[in-house]
Design an enzyme around this catalytic site. Structure first.
Site, mmCIF file in Angstrom:
data_model
loop_
_atom_site.group_PDB
_atom_site.id
_atom_site.type_symbol
_atom_site.label_atom_id
_atom_site.label_comp_id
_atom_site.label_asym_id
_atom_site.label_seq_id
_atom_site.Cartn_x
_atom_site.Cartn_y
_atom_site.Cartn_z
ATOM 1 N N ARG A 14 4.927 10.850 -2.392
ATOM 2 C CA ARG A 14 4.656 10.628 -0.982
ATOM 3 C C ARG A 14 5.939 10.783 -0.161
ATOM 4 N NH1 ARG A 14 4.893 4.493 1.094
ATOM 5 N NH2 ARG A 14 4.119 4.833 3.192
ATOM 6 N N ASN A 35 8.144 -5.633 -1.305
ATOM 7 C CA ASN A 35 8.078 -4.540 -0.344
ATOM 8 C C ASN A 35 6.616 -4.481 0.114
ATOM 9 O OD1 ASN A 35 7.948 -2.236 1.153
ATOM 10 N ND2 ASN A 35 9.036 -0.943 -0.327
ATOM 11 N N PRO A 68 0.789 -1.220 0.000
ATOM 12 C CA PRO A 68 0.000 0.000 0.000
ATOM 13 C C PRO A 68 0.830 1.283 0.000
ATOM 14 C CG PRO A 68 -0.131 -1.126 2.118
ATOM 15 C CD PRO A 68 0.531 -2.067 1.165
ATOM 16 N N ASN A 69 0.308 2.236 -0.742
ATOM 17 C CA ASN A 69 0.843 3.601 -0.854
ATOM 18 C C ASN A 69 2.093 3.699 -1.721
ATOM 19 O OD1 ASN A 69 -1.162 4.791 0.964
ATOM 20 N ND2 ASN A 69 -0.121 3.621 2.552
ATOM 21 N N TYR A 92 11.224 8.672 1.053
ATOM 22 C CA TYR A 92 11.190 7.636 0.026
ATOM 23 C C TYR A 92 11.834 8.062 -1.307
ATOM 24 C CZ TYR A 92 7.999 5.478 3.349
ATOM 25 O OH TYR A 92 7.455 4.926 4.486
ATOM 26 N N HIS A 128 4.382 -4.983 8.819
ATOM 27 C CA HIS A 128 4.337 -4.930 10.281
ATOM 28 C C HIS A 128 3.049 -5.510 10.864
ATOM 29 C CE1 HIS A 128 7.531 -2.239 9.150
ATOM 30 N NE2 HIS A 128 6.674 -1.375 8.631
ATOM 31 N N ARG A 176 13.382 4.182 12.311
ATOM 32 C CA ARG A 176 12.100 4.898 12.382
ATOM 33 C C ARG A 176 11.298 4.456 13.619
ATOM 34 N NH1 ARG A 176 9.417 4.713 6.608
ATOM 35 N NH2 ARG A 176 8.149 6.349 7.591
ATOM 36 N N ASP A 199 1.907 -16.088 5.673
ATOM 37 C CA ASP A 199 1.423 -17.437 5.357
ATOM 38 C C ASP A 199 1.480 -17.697 3.854
ATOM 39 O OD1 ASP A 199 0.959 -18.012 8.010
ATOM 40 O OD2 ASP A 199 -1.215 -17.754 7.906
ATOM 41 N N ALA A 259 3.291 -1.084 4.657
ATOM 42 C CA ALA A 259 2.781 -1.152 6.040
ATOM 43 C C ALA A 259 2.342 -2.563 6.436
ATOM 44 C CB ALA A 259 1.632 -0.170 6.216
ATOM 45 N N HIS A 282 12.875 -2.718 1.775
ATOM 46 C CA HIS A 282 12.294 -1.470 2.277
ATOM 47 C C HIS A 282 13.158 -0.319 1.789
ATOM 48 C CE1 HIS A 282 9.489 -3.637 4.695
ATOM 49 N NE2 HIS A 282 10.482 -4.402 5.097
ATOM 50 N N ILE A 283 12.510 0.674 1.252
ATOM 51 C CA ILE A 283 13.222 1.831 0.714
ATOM 52 C C ILE A 283 13.896 2.601 1.852
ATOM 53 C CG2 ILE A 283 12.889 4.029 -0.509
ATOM 54 C CD1 ILE A 283 10.374 2.556 -1.818
ATOM 55 N N ARG A 314 7.698 -0.026 13.289
ATOM 56 C CA ARG A 314 8.250 -0.476 12.002
ATOM 57 C C ARG A 314 9.419 -1.450 12.195
ATOM 58 N NH1 ARG A 314 5.770 3.157 8.312
ATOM 59 N NH2 ARG A 314 5.399 5.148 9.306
ATOM 60 N N GLU A 318 12.999 -9.399 0.895
ATOM 61 C CA GLU A 318 12.180 -8.290 1.414
ATOM 62 C C GLU A 318 12.949 -6.985 1.214
ATOM 63 O OE1 GLU A 318 11.306 -9.009 5.524
ATOM 64 O OE2 GLU A 318 10.548 -6.977 5.879
HETATM 65 C C1 DQA Z 1 8.361 0.812 3.647
HETATM 66 C C2 DQA Z 1 8.484 0.991 5.159
HETATM 67 C C3 DQA Z 1 7.137 0.738 5.842
HETATM 68 O O1 DQA Z 1 7.250 0.886 7.244
HETATM 69 C C4 DQA Z 1 6.120 1.726 5.340
HETATM 70 O O2 DQA Z 1 4.848 1.464 5.900
HETATM 71 C C5 DQA Z 1 6.045 1.809 3.853
HETATM 72 C C6 DQA Z 1 7.263 1.669 3.051
HETATM 73 C C7 DQA Z 1 9.679 1.195 2.928
HETATM 74 O O3 DQA Z 1 9.799 0.850 1.752
HETATM 75 O O4 DQA Z 1 10.547 1.850 3.507
HETATM 76 O O5 DQA Z 1 4.987 2.066 3.283
HETATM 77 O O6 DQA Z 1 8.112 -0.550 3.381
#
Ligand code: DQA
Length: 147
Positions: free
Chosen positions: A19, A75, A11-12, A24, A81, A108, A88, A78, A101-102, A112, A99
Site C-alpha cells: 500500500r 498504530n 486498518p489497512n 509507508y 483521527h 500530510r 476510551d 486512520a 505512525h510510520i 491527520r 503511539e
Molecule cells: C498512519 C497514518 C494515518 O494517518 C493513516 O491513516 C494510516 C497510517 C501511519 O502509520 O503513518 O493508515 O497511522
C-alpha cells in the site's frame, strides 16, 4: 516476572509493503513482527503483534491487554483521527502507551494532524518509517525492564 508488550495495528496496515510504498515503505507487517520479536528478545521483553481493520476488534485487543500486557505500542492508522472509543479503551489500560505512525502525519493532510490517541499516549513517534516500532520497543524496555 516476564514483561509483555502488545503491538496493535489498525486498518489497512495488513497491506504494508503493498500500500502506497512511497509513503509507508516496502517492509511488510510480517517483517515488522519478525524484527520486533528478535529485538524484544535482546531487550528482555515478550512481544505479540496484532492487526485488525475493525474498530471493535482493536478495542477488544486493548481490553485483552489489560490482563495480558504491561505496555501497548499502537498504530491506530486512520482510527487515530476519528476514534474516541479507542481513546476510551486506552484510558482503561494502566501501563505505558506509545503511539507510532510510520509516516509523518504532521506533514500530510490537515485531518491527520489531530490524534485522539495522543491524549493518552505517553510518547508519540511519527515519520521514522517502520523503525518507529523498534524505537518504541526500546523505550518500553527502558520503562518496564530497566526503569
Ligand atoms: C498512519 C497514518 C494515518 O494517518 C493513516 O491513516 C494510516 C497510517 C501511519 O502509520 O503513518 O493508515 O497511522
Amino acid at each position: 516476572m516476564s514483561v509483555t508488550v502488545h503491538i496493535l495495528n489498525g486498518p489497512n496496515l495488513n497491506l504494508l509493503g503493498q500500500r502506497e510504498p512511497e509513503i509507508y515503505g516496502a517492509d511488510t507487517l510480517d517483517d515488522v513482527a519478525q524484527r520486533c520479536t528478535t529485538l524484544a528478545q535482546t531487550l528482555g521483553l515478550n512481544v505479540a503483534l496484532f492487526q485488525s481493520n475493525h474498530e471493535g476488534v482493536i478495542i477488544d485487543q486493548i481490553h485483552t491487554a489489560r490482563q495480558a500486557a504491561q505496555g501497548i505500542i499502537i498504530n491506530p492508522a486512520a482510527f487515530t483521527h476519528t476514534s474516541v472509543a479507542i481513546l476510551d479503551a486506552l484510558n482503561a489500560f494502566d501501563g505505558p502507551v506509545i503511539e507510532v505512525h510510520i509516516s509523518n502525519v504532521h506533514k500530510r493532510e490537515a485531518f491527520r494532524h489531530h490524534s485522539y490517541v495522543s491524549l493518552r499516549a505517553d510518547g508519540v513517534i511519527a515519520g521514522l518509517g517502520v523503525e518507529g516500532y523498534a524505537l518504541a520497543l526500546r523505550r518500553m524496555a527502558t520503562l518496564l525492564v530497566r526503569g
